[in-house]
Design a protein around this motif. Structure first.
Motif, PDB file in Angstrom:
ATOM      1  N   ARG A  55     -36.852 145.908  -6.299  1.00  0.00           N
ATOM      2  CA  ARG A  55     -36.088 144.651  -6.702  1.00  0.00           C
ATOM      3  C   ARG A  55     -35.035 144.686  -7.651  1.00  0.00           C
ATOM      4  O   ARG A  55     -33.997 143.850  -7.621  1.00  0.00           O
ATOM      5  CB  ARG A  55     -37.133 143.541  -6.962  1.00  0.00           C
ATOM      6  N   ALA A  56     -35.350 145.468  -8.636  1.00  0.00           N
ATOM      7  CA  ALA A  56     -34.395 145.573  -9.905  1.00  0.00           C
ATOM      8  C   ALA A  56     -33.081 146.135  -9.309  1.00  0.00           C
ATOM      9  O   ALA A  56     -32.091 146.031  -9.731  1.00  0.00           O
ATOM     10  CB  ALA A  56     -34.878 146.519 -11.068  1.00  0.00           C
ATOM     11  N   ARG A  57     -33.029 147.094  -8.238  1.00  0.00           N
ATOM     12  CA  ARG A  57     -31.921 147.497  -7.565  1.00  0.00           C
ATOM     13  C   ARG A  57     -31.259 146.701  -6.588  1.00  0.00           C
ATOM     14  O   ARG A  57     -29.880 146.854  -6.606  1.00  0.00           O
ATOM     15  CB  ARG A  57     -32.346 148.950  -6.806  1.00  0.00           C
ATOM     16  N   ILE A  58     -31.838 145.807  -5.705  1.00  0.00           N
ATOM     17  CA  ILE A  58     -31.433 145.232  -4.634  1.00  0.00           C
ATOM     18  C   ILE A  58     -31.180 143.553  -5.119  1.00  0.00           C
ATOM     19  O   ILE A  58     -30.287 142.772  -4.213  1.00  0.00           O
ATOM     20  CB  ILE A  58     -32.141 145.249  -3.359  1.00  0.00           C
ATOM     21  N   GLU A  59     -31.568 143.284  -6.115  1.00  0.00           N
ATOM     22  CA  GLU A  59     -31.517 141.769  -6.764  1.00  0.00           C
ATOM     23  C   GLU A  59     -30.906 141.773  -8.176  1.00  0.00           C
ATOM     24  O   GLU A  59     -31.675 141.626  -8.992  1.00  0.00           O
ATOM     25  CB  GLU A  59     -32.924 141.167  -6.361  1.00  0.00           C
ATOM     26  N   THR A  60     -29.613 142.118  -8.047  1.00  0.00           N
ATOM     27  CA  THR A  60     -29.135 142.011  -9.425  1.00  0.00           C
ATOM     28  C   THR A  60     -27.978 141.013  -9.633  1.00  0.00           C
ATOM     29  O   THR A  60     -27.653 140.499  -8.607  1.00  0.00           O
ATOM     30  CB  THR A  60     -28.147 143.441  -9.610  1.00  0.00           C
ATOM     31  N   ASN A  61     -27.621 140.743 -10.746  1.00  0.00           N
ATOM     32  CA  ASN A  61     -26.271 139.721 -10.945  1.00  0.00           C
ATOM     33  C   ASN A  61     -26.809 138.381 -10.262  1.00  0.00           C
ATOM     34  O   ASN A  61     -25.781 137.783  -9.645  1.00  0.00           O
ATOM     35  CB  ASN A  61     -25.169 140.215 -10.247  1.00  0.00           C
ATOM     36  N   GLY A  62     -27.924 137.932 -10.339  1.00  0.00           N
ATOM     37  CA  GLY A  62     -28.121 136.699  -9.887  1.00  0.00           C
ATOM     38  C   GLY A  62     -28.281 136.301  -8.118  1.00  0.00           C
ATOM     39  O   GLY A  62     -28.285 135.427  -7.764  1.00  0.00           O
ATOM     40  N   GLN A  63     -28.348 137.498  -7.516  1.00  0.00           N
ATOM     41  CA  GLN A  63     -28.488 137.531  -6.213  1.00  0.00           C
ATOM     42  C   GLN A  63     -29.900 137.031  -5.613  1.00  0.00           C
ATOM     43  O   GLN A  63     -30.676 137.098  -6.035  1.00  0.00           O
ATOM     44  CB  GLN A  63     -28.148 139.004  -5.435  1.00  0.00           C
ATOM     45  N   PRO A  64     -29.672 136.350  -4.668  1.00  0.00           N
ATOM     46  CA  PRO A  64     -30.846 135.829  -3.937  1.00  0.00           C
ATOM     47  C   PRO A  64     -31.940 136.613  -3.660  1.00  0.00           C
ATOM     48  O   PRO A  64     -31.754 137.574  -3.360  1.00  0.00           O
ATOM     49  CB  PRO A  64     -30.655 134.943  -2.735  1.00  0.00           C
ATOM     50  N   ARG A  65     -33.186 136.142  -4.221  1.00  0.00           N
ATOM     51  CA  ARG A  65     -34.190 137.073  -3.589  1.00  0.00           C
ATOM     52  C   ARG A  65     -34.666 137.204  -2.441  1.00  0.00           C
ATOM     53  O   ARG A  65     -34.608 136.447  -1.423  1.00  0.00           O
ATOM     54  CB  ARG A  65     -35.626 136.378  -4.526  1.00  0.00           C
ATOM     55  N   LEU A  66     -34.808 138.560  -1.987  1.00  0.00           N
ATOM     56  CA  LEU A  66     -35.299 138.904  -0.325  1.00  0.00           C
ATOM     57  C   LEU A  66     -36.752 139.585  -0.261  1.00  0.00           C
ATOM     58  O   LEU A  66     -37.369 138.947   0.491  1.00  0.00           O
ATOM     59  CB  LEU A  66     -34.340 139.845   0.005  1.00  0.00           C
ATOM     60  N   LEU A  67     -37.228 140.146  -1.373  1.00  0.00           N
ATOM     61  CA  LEU A  67     -38.620 140.614  -1.342  1.00  0.00           C
ATOM     62  C   LEU A  67     -39.361 139.600  -2.267  1.00  0.00           C
ATOM     63  O   LEU A  67     -39.261 139.416  -3.278  1.00  0.00           O
ATOM     64  CB  LEU A  67     -38.522 141.992  -2.158  1.00  0.00           C
ATOM     65  N   HIS A  68     -40.102 138.923  -1.542  1.00  0.00           N
ATOM     66  CA  HIS A  68     -41.082 137.837  -2.085  1.00  0.00           C
ATOM     67  C   HIS A  68     -42.455 138.374  -2.015  1.00  0.00           C
ATOM     68  O   HIS A  68     -43.173 138.879  -1.377  1.00  0.00           O
ATOM     69  CB  HIS A  68     -41.087 136.682  -1.039  1.00  0.00           C
ATOM     70  N   THR A  69     -43.085 137.937  -3.186  1.00  0.00           N
ATOM     71  CA  THR A  69     -44.670 138.150  -3.615  1.00  0.00           C
ATOM     72  C   THR A  69     -45.249 136.922  -2.844  1.00  0.00           C
ATOM     73  O   THR A  69     -45.131 135.796  -3.166  1.00  0.00           O
ATOM     74  CB  THR A  69     -44.747 138.336  -5.136  1.00  0.00           C
ATOM     75  N   ILE A  70     -46.415 137.132  -2.016  1.00  0.00           N
ATOM     76  CA  ILE A  70     -47.326 136.341  -1.622  1.00  0.00           C
ATOM     77  C   ILE A  70     -48.554 136.810  -2.414  1.00  0.00           C
ATOM     78  O   ILE A  70     -49.353 137.504  -2.234  1.00  0.00           O
ATOM     79  CB  ILE A  70     -47.575 136.525  -0.077  1.00  0.00           C
ATOM     80  N   ARG A  71     -48.928 135.731  -3.430  1.00  0.00           N
ATOM     81  CA  ARG A  71     -49.760 136.088  -4.418  1.00  0.00           C
ATOM     82  C   ARG A  71     -51.255 136.221  -3.676  1.00  0.00           C
ATOM     83  O   ARG A  71     -51.708 135.521  -2.790  1.00  0.00           O
ATOM     84  CB  ARG A  71     -49.987 134.734  -5.255  1.00  0.00           C
ATOM     85  N   GLY A  72     -51.991 137.322  -4.000  1.00  0.00           N
ATOM     86  CA  GLY A  72     -53.310 137.524  -3.418  1.00  0.00           C
ATOM     87  C   GLY A  72     -53.324 138.171  -2.108  1.00  0.00           C
ATOM     88  O   GLY A  72     -54.210 138.469  -1.498  1.00  0.00           O
ATOM     89  N   VAL A  73     -51.862 138.338  -1.656  1.00  0.00           N
ATOM     90  CA  VAL A  73     -51.767 138.954  -0.130  1.00  0.00           C
ATOM     91  C   VAL A  73     -51.070 140.210   0.054  1.00  0.00           C
ATOM     92  O   VAL A  73     -51.585 141.374   0.144  1.00  0.00           O
ATOM     93  CB  VAL A  73     -51.360 137.900   0.811  1.00  0.00           C
ATOM     94  N   GLY A  74     -49.809 140.067  -0.695  1.00  0.00           N
ATOM     95  CA  GLY A  74     -48.863 141.230  -0.652  1.00  0.00           C
ATOM     96  C   GLY A  74     -47.403 140.866  -0.779  1.00  0.00           C
ATOM     97  O   GLY A  74     -46.999 139.839  -1.546  1.00  0.00           O
ATOM     98  N   TYR A  75     -46.392 141.530   0.051  1.00  0.00           N
ATOM     99  CA  TYR A  75     -45.212 141.178  -0.105  1.00  0.00           C
ATOM    100  C   TYR A  75     -44.438 140.835   1.265  1.00  0.00           C
ATOM    101  O   TYR A  75     -44.936 141.187   2.481  1.00  0.00           O
ATOM    102  CB  TYR A  75     -44.498 142.449  -0.538  1.00  0.00           C
ATOM    103  N   VAL A  76     -43.367 140.183   1.306  1.00  0.00           N
ATOM    104  CA  VAL A  76     -42.421 139.893   2.676  1.00  0.00           C
ATOM    105  C   VAL A  76     -41.022 140.063   2.241  1.00  0.00           C
ATOM    106  O   VAL A  76     -40.669 139.729   1.102  1.00  0.00           O
ATOM    107  CB  VAL A  76     -43.033 138.541   3.179  1.00  0.00           C
ATOM    108  N   LEU A  77     -40.402 140.638   3.357  1.00  0.00           N
ATOM    109  CA  LEU A  77     -39.082 140.742   3.183  1.00  0.00           C
ATOM    110  C   LEU A  77     -38.217 139.472   4.202  1.00  0.00           C
ATOM    111  O   LEU A  77     -38.576 139.640   5.264  1.00  0.00           O
ATOM    112  CB  LEU A  77     -38.379 141.959   3.579  1.00  0.00           C
ATOM    113  N   ARG A  78     -37.645 138.574   3.381  1.00  0.00           N
ATOM    114  CA  ARG A  78     -37.269 137.601   4.147  1.00  0.00           C
ATOM    115  C   ARG A  78     -35.731 136.994   3.487  1.00  0.00           C
ATOM    116  O   ARG A  78     -35.917 136.734   2.252  1.00  0.00           O
ATOM    117  CB  ARG A  78     -38.170 136.410   4.583  1.00  0.00           C
ATOM    118  N   ALA A  79     -34.923 136.413   4.045  1.00  0.00           N
ATOM    119  CA  ALA A  79     -33.690 135.537   3.451  1.00  0.00           C
ATOM    120  C   ALA A  79     -34.126 134.373   2.960  1.00  0.00           C
ATOM    121  O   ALA A  79     -35.280 133.850   3.721  1.00  0.00           O
ATOM    122  CB  ALA A  79     -32.653 135.511   4.518  1.00  0.00           C
ATOM    123  N   ALA A  80     -33.621 133.869   2.036  1.00  0.00           N
ATOM    124  CA  ALA A  80     -34.237 132.878   1.161  1.00  0.00           C
ATOM    125  C   ALA A  80     -33.708 131.475   2.224  1.00  0.00           C
ATOM    126  O   ALA A  80     -32.935 131.490   2.932  1.00  0.00           O
ATOM    127  CB  ALA A  80     -33.394 132.550  -0.141  1.00  0.00           C
TER     128      ALA A  80
END
Length: 226
Positions: free
Chosen positions: A201-226
């Motif tokens: 995340r630190a590499r692909i979401e810099t300078n205020g860019q929209p989040r793509l890697l989202h945390t699904i609490r208690g489950v895991g992660y998902v990659l999707r456009a905001a």
């Protein structure tokens, strides 16, 4: 195949090296064998291989260091062989630039399948491109860009991101990621997933860019456009 592909096998076990030479030669490959790290570097310099099958535990220079030196001057495909209980070796090998790894003991059919897959990735042709929003991965060229700007990733981060890009919109839990990317069938060290995702995340979401890697609490992660 129109031209014989050259494979360099690097293993200090003479019996295994000879066995791998026979199996690969039977499939039509031209095979060279080196018994230690320095010998591998010399062999790769004298005759540039298409793929290197590289054991982690080597005398002289270990396989991770050999991988790092090969990767510094070449885009040769590298398949590392690791011990079943050496999880740290697998992670270190991927970080050093290995394309894939296989755990000993292994079935020769699986090794041959992985060799074929790695060589296919390097066959001439159009690049394979994966994309999510403005994040673009050139799998063939091992390059990632976000909004047109290059993103510098470690080999491990690249592999994790590739897995997410191939499973967009799908929630992936830690065990799935460990099995798919690390080849580990346990969540005992699942924190390594969290650490790797945070670094990605630190590499692909810099300078205020929209989040793509989202945390699904208690489950895991998902990659999707905001």
């Amino acid at each position: 195949m129109s031209a014989r592909r050259t494979i360099l096998v690097v293993d200090d076990d003479a019996r295994l090296g000879a066995s791998l030479r026979r199996a690969l030669a039977y499939e039509g490959y031209s095979v060279e064998v080196a018994a230690d790290g320095p010998g591998a570097l010399v062999a790769a310099r004298d005759r540039v291989p298409d793929l290197v099958v590289l054991d982690v535990m080597l005398p002289g220079l270990d396989g991770v260091e050999v991988c790092r030196r090969l990767r510094a001057g070449s885009d040769v495909a590298i398949l590392m062989l690791t011990a079943r209980d050496a999880i740290s070796d697998r992670v270190a090998g991927l970080d050093a630039g290995a394309d894939d790894y296989l755990v000993k003991p292994f079935a020769y059919d699986e090794l041959l399948a992985r060799v074929r897959a790695l060589l296919r990735r390097r066959e001439p042709g159009g690049p394979e491109v994966l994309q999510c929003a403005d994040l673009v991965m050139n799998v063939t060229g091992h390059e990632v860009r976000r909004a047109g700007r290059p993103v510098d990733l470690t080999a491990l981060q690249f592999n994790v991101l590739e897995h997410f890009l191939r499973h967009q919109q799908q929630v992936l839990d830690r065990v799935q990621l460990l099995e798919a990317v690390w080849g580990i069938e346990s969540d005992a060290i699942s924190n390594v997933v969290d650490v790797t995702v945070a670094g990605l995340r630190a590499r692909i979401e810099t300078n205020g860019q929209p989040r793509l890697l989202h945390t699904i609490r208690g489950v895991g992660y998902v990659l999707r456009a905001a």
